[in-house]
Design a protein around this motif. Structure first.
Motif, PDB file in Angstrom:
ATOM      1  N   LYS A  20      78.511  22.382  29.524  1.00 51.63           N
ATOM      2  CA  LYS A  20      77.948  21.328  30.368  1.00 51.63           C
ATOM      3  C   LYS A  20      76.557  20.945  29.859  1.00 51.63           C
ATOM      4  CE  LYS A  20      80.232  22.305  34.703  1.00 51.63           C
ATOM      5  NZ  LYS A  20      80.046  22.523  36.128  1.00 51.63           N
ATOM      6  N   HIS A  79      72.750  19.945  30.338  1.00 53.16           N
ATOM      7  CA  HIS A  79      71.746  20.340  31.319  1.00 53.16           C
ATOM      8  C   HIS A  79      70.380  19.837  30.870  1.00 53.16           C
ATOM      9  CE1 HIS A  79      71.199  23.518  28.331  1.00 53.16           C
ATOM     10  NE2 HIS A  79      69.978  23.660  28.822  1.00 53.16           N
ATOM     11  N   THR A  80      69.465  19.863  31.790  1.00 54.17           N
ATOM     12  CA  THR A  80      68.085  19.510  31.488  1.00 54.17           C
ATOM     13  C   THR A  80      67.201  20.680  31.872  1.00 54.17           C
ATOM     14  OG1 THR A  80      67.783  18.486  33.648  1.00 54.17           O
ATOM     15  CG2 THR A  80      68.482  17.039  31.857  1.00 54.17           C
ATOM     16  N   THR A  81      66.037  20.723  31.299  1.00 55.39           N
ATOM     17  CA  THR A  81      65.092  21.803  31.568  1.00 55.39           C
ATOM     18  C   THR A  81      63.722  21.203  31.879  1.00 55.39           C
ATOM     19  OG1 THR A  81      66.270  23.196  29.999  1.00 55.39           O
ATOM     20  CG2 THR A  81      64.074  23.914  30.644  1.00 55.39           C
TER      21      THR A  81
END
Length: 148
Positions: A3, A5-7
Motif C-alpha cells: 500500500k 503511504h505518506t510520512t
C-alpha cells in the motif's frame, strides 16, 4: 502490492519569524511545541431574499492568526517576549511588521504571513512542571502555497 503511504515529521518543518527592527528567530526545534495557522475570513455568505432567492457572495480576505506554542524556558519564548516588549514600547509604525514563513518541503507546502502583530501578551503559568506558552500572532495576509 504494498500500500502507498505518506510520512510526516515535524522535524521536516522549519519557520522563520522576523521583525525588521527587532531581528529574526529561526524555529528549528529550539523549544517549539507546535504552531497552528488559522484563516479568519469566511469566504462565502448566502443572503436569502423573502421569495427564497439565494444571493451568494464571494468574500476576499487572507487575514488570520498563527498560534505558536513554545516551551516556557525556550529561546523562542524569550524572543517572542522580547519582541512583544519592543513592539509595545516602539512607535505605532512598528506594531504590525512581523512576518512568518513556514516551510514544509517534504509536504510541498509553504506559508507566508505578513503584516503581523501580537494578539496579546501570552499568559504564562508557574507551577511544578514547565509548560508551553501560547503566543497568538495576527496577520493581515496569510498565503498558503503548494509546490511540487
Amino acid at each position: 502490492m504494498p500500500k502507498a503511504h505518506t510520512t510526516y515529521s515535524f522535524t521536516d518543518v522549519s519557520a522563520v519569524l522576523s521583525h525588521p527592527s527587532y531581528g529574526q528567530f529561526a524555529m528549528e526545534g529550539e523549544g517549539i511545541g507546535d504552531f497552528t495557522v488559522a484563516k479568519n475570513t469566511e469566504r462565502t455568505v448566502h443572503d436569502v431574499a423573502a421569495d427564497g432567492h439565494i444571493m451568494v457572495s464571494k468574500i476576499a480576505g487572507n487575514n488570520g492568526s498563527i498560534t505558536v506554542n513554545a516551551q516556557q524556558t525556550s529561546a523562542l519564548h524569550n524572543w517572542l517576549q522580547g519582541c512583544f516588549n519592543y513592539c509595545w514600547a516602539a512607535d505605532t509604525d512598528e506594531w504590525a511588521r512581523l512576518t512568518l514563513t513556514i516551510r514544509a518541503p517534504k509536504m510541498g507546502k509553504m506559508t507566508i504571513a505578513t503584516g503581523g502583530s501580537f494578539n496579546k501578551e501570552a499568559d504564562e503559568p508557574f507551577q511544578a512542571q514547565g509548560q508551553r506558552i501560547a503566543w497568538t500572532l495576527m496577520f493581515a495576509d496569510i498565503q498558503k502555497m503548494n509546490f511540487a
